[in-house]
Scaffold this active site. Sequence first.
Site, PDB file in Angstrom:
ATOM      1  N   GLY A 106       0.808  -1.359   0.053  1.00 54.29           N
ATOM      2  CA  GLY A 106       0.248   0.022  -0.177  1.00 54.29           C
ATOM      3  C   GLY A 106       0.797   1.405  -0.055  1.00 54.29           C
ATOM      4  O   GLY A 106       1.926   1.131  -0.405  1.00 54.29           O
ATOM      5  N   SER A 107       0.270   2.153   0.513  1.00 50.23           N
ATOM      6  CA  SER A 107       1.079   3.495   0.644  1.00 50.23           C
ATOM      7  C   SER A 107       2.211   3.562   1.435  1.00 50.23           C
ATOM      8  O   SER A 107       2.279   2.985   2.422  1.00 50.23           O
ATOM      9  CB  SER A 107      -0.071   4.788   0.854  1.00 50.23           C
ATOM     10  OG  SER A 107      -0.228   4.626   2.206  1.00 50.23           O
ATOM     11  N   GLY A 163       2.558   2.015   5.259  1.00 51.66           N
ATOM     12  CA  GLY A 163       3.718   1.354   5.564  1.00 51.66           C
ATOM     13  C   GLY A 163       4.287   1.740   6.846  1.00 51.66           C
ATOM     14  O   GLY A 163       4.937   1.061   7.815  1.00 51.66           O
ATOM     15  N   GLU A 207       5.691  -3.496   0.585  1.00 52.47           N
ATOM     16  CA  GLU A 207       5.772  -3.405  -0.512  1.00 52.47           C
ATOM     17  C   GLU A 207       4.990  -2.064  -0.779  1.00 52.47           C
ATOM     18  O   GLU A 207       3.731  -1.853  -0.894  1.00 52.47           O
ATOM     19  CB  GLU A 207       5.167  -4.420  -1.440  1.00 52.47           C
ATOM     20  CG  GLU A 207       5.736  -4.651  -2.812  1.00 52.47           C
ATOM     21  CD  GLU A 207       4.956  -3.810  -3.819  1.00 52.47           C
ATOM     22  OE1 GLU A 207       5.224  -2.656  -3.978  1.00 52.47           O
ATOM     23  OE2 GLU A 207       4.000  -4.427  -4.326  1.00 52.47           O
ATOM     24  N   CYS A 219       1.961  -0.008  -8.716  1.00 49.65           N
ATOM     25  CA  CYS A 219       3.171   0.550  -7.894  1.00 49.65           C
ATOM     26  C   CYS A 219       4.206   0.701  -8.955  1.00 49.65           C
ATOM     27  O   CYS A 219       5.216   1.682  -8.632  1.00 49.65           O
ATOM     28  CB  CYS A 219       3.487  -0.434  -6.848  1.00 49.65           C
ATOM     29  SG  CYS A 219       2.285  -0.625  -5.734  1.00 49.65           S
TER      30      CYS A 219
HETATM   31  C1  UN1 Z   1       1.838  -3.692  -7.642  1.00 48.93           C
HETATM   32  O1  UN1 Z   1       1.610  -2.560  -8.462  1.00 48.93           O
HETATM   33  O2  UN1 Z   1       1.751  -3.414  -6.460  1.00 48.93           O
HETATM   34  O3  UN1 Z   1       5.272  -5.816 -11.953  1.00 48.93           O
HETATM   35  C2  UN1 Z   1       2.204  -4.760  -8.189  1.00 48.93           C
HETATM   36  C3  UN1 Z   1       4.136  -5.646 -12.026  1.00 48.93           C
HETATM   37  C4  UN1 Z   1       3.092  -6.373 -11.644  1.00 48.93           C
HETATM   38  C5  UN1 Z   1       2.915  -6.304 -10.113  1.00 48.93           C
HETATM   39  C6  UN1 Z   1       2.722  -4.852  -9.554  1.00 48.93           C
HETATM   40  N1  UN1 Z   1       3.570  -7.989 -11.661  1.00 48.93           N
HETATM   41  O4  UN1 Z   1       3.501  -4.494 -12.704  1.00 48.93           O
END
Ligand code: UN1
Length: 516
Positions: A235-236, A240, A257, A291
């Site tokens: 998450g953000s 975290g 993450e 992300c």
């Molecule tokens: C995420 O955005 O939290 O590499 C994970 C990627 C994907 C996973 C992203 N397999 O864009």
Amino acid sequence: MTHAILDTLGLASHDRVVEPASTADTITSVNPATGEPIAGVKLDSKADLERVLAESVEAFDRWRWVPAPQRGEVVRAIGDELRKYRDPLGELVSLEMGKIRAEGIGEIQEIVDIADFAVGLSRQLHGITMPSERSNHMMKEQWLPLGPIGVITAFNFPAAVWGWNGMLAAVAGDVTIWKPSLLTPLTAIACNSIAERVASAMGHKGVFQLVIGNDEEVSVPLTNDRRVPLISATGSCRMGREVGKAVAARLGKCLLELGGNNAVIIEPDADLDLATKNVFFGAVGTCGQRCTSTRRLIVHESVAEDVVGRLEKAYRSLLGGGKIGDPLAEGTLVGPLIGVPSVEAHEAAVKTAVEQGGTLVVGGSRLDPSKLASNGLKGGFYVEPAMVRMPAGKHLPIALEETFSPILYVTTYSTLDEAIALQNEVDQGLSSALFCGSVRSMGRFLDPGGTGSDCGLAYVNCGTSGAEIGGAFGGEKDTGGGRESGSDAWKAYMRRQTCTIHFGESFALAQGIRFE
Ligand code: UN1
């Protein structure tokens, strides 16, 4: 509750799924493509969490006794069942989260892949041996199950991130307590029900637990609970920091993450067609809600006009061609954002960028209502992906922040060292990419001394998003340092024991200490 997908997945008759309502103990899942409710979901209270925790501890005490390769057989069966339901589950991801159908299905494929990986791993949870300094001694490491683990996931990958954690945790001998985003509870119920149904039918009830609730009732007590040795949270950065602090206070383990602010660098000798396609997918794909989405483009000054021109053309064809719309419709490339706050954040960031001296090249507004109607859309949280040019060789302050929407900030550079410094200037360190034609540039970017990309993921001639499950996924700095998915990420879900065995008769101490 008329969606056929809910029927196919058994959600319409699931005891947690109710009519849409907004009461203290119910949450409504909304379709971001229309703004309409899909269904209501009953929320868990602190007492429900307590029941889940007690069940998890009991289930762990049974599951840890099952040999790892047999745990792998259970994961194999879960993977097979997910294969069967891959398409409807993927469509549910699209319905609830708004990513296009191909990406929704890809997300379930990612769980199938990690299940396969975990099955193989169930016979390879290797420890190493090392020579002892004492005669008639041997030393080895073994990896042991950890316990019930908490998995907190975000809306943008409402299924896959649970899969990365849950499948590895299962072969490791752990029980997973999944706390999904309240924006995507139906996907969580559907996925978890399959895993729990398959495991129960094989005699292993309670290995996959689900708690759906707000921070006060569920997330905070879960994070603080000493019965849960590991909290894996996506998450953000703000979230975290809170989770990290709470877990550290009880000396538990965290796997974080968090946010990314990922850049692509384009060298003058790069294949510009390849680079442009990758930047475009990375920036507008999933409506900028990965992300790993590409948020910054750092392009060599000699090819900048060419690259920006190509990208502008691609953006304009996206905006003009009915390619933004219903994520489940054939031909759609970009779906909606998850909700109104995201739409507002998108517009506000673009406005700020212009105020700070940026030039808006294309896009940036919420999607014009007349365009919505002509695309056959009734409502929904749609925006135009935006591209903003920054002054040469520097960032606008707004570009140092992660806005979770499709905005690409572009700047230029003259030397690769300058480009790498720009790339590394942000607080986050998740993903990075270099497009180049020379092995020298590649070497500089991946320098073994670590002076190149400072991110957890470094790509050469491919974009920042779309990681494969075989590698360890995660990032440095404010991204939180955690690693999930492939490589040796499984070690986070187990505890290491160093075993020293003396098989001789004489008393011997390490470091040559004599104590006669
Ligand atoms: C995420 O955005 O939290 O590499 C994970 C990627 C994907 C996973 C992203 N397999 O864009």
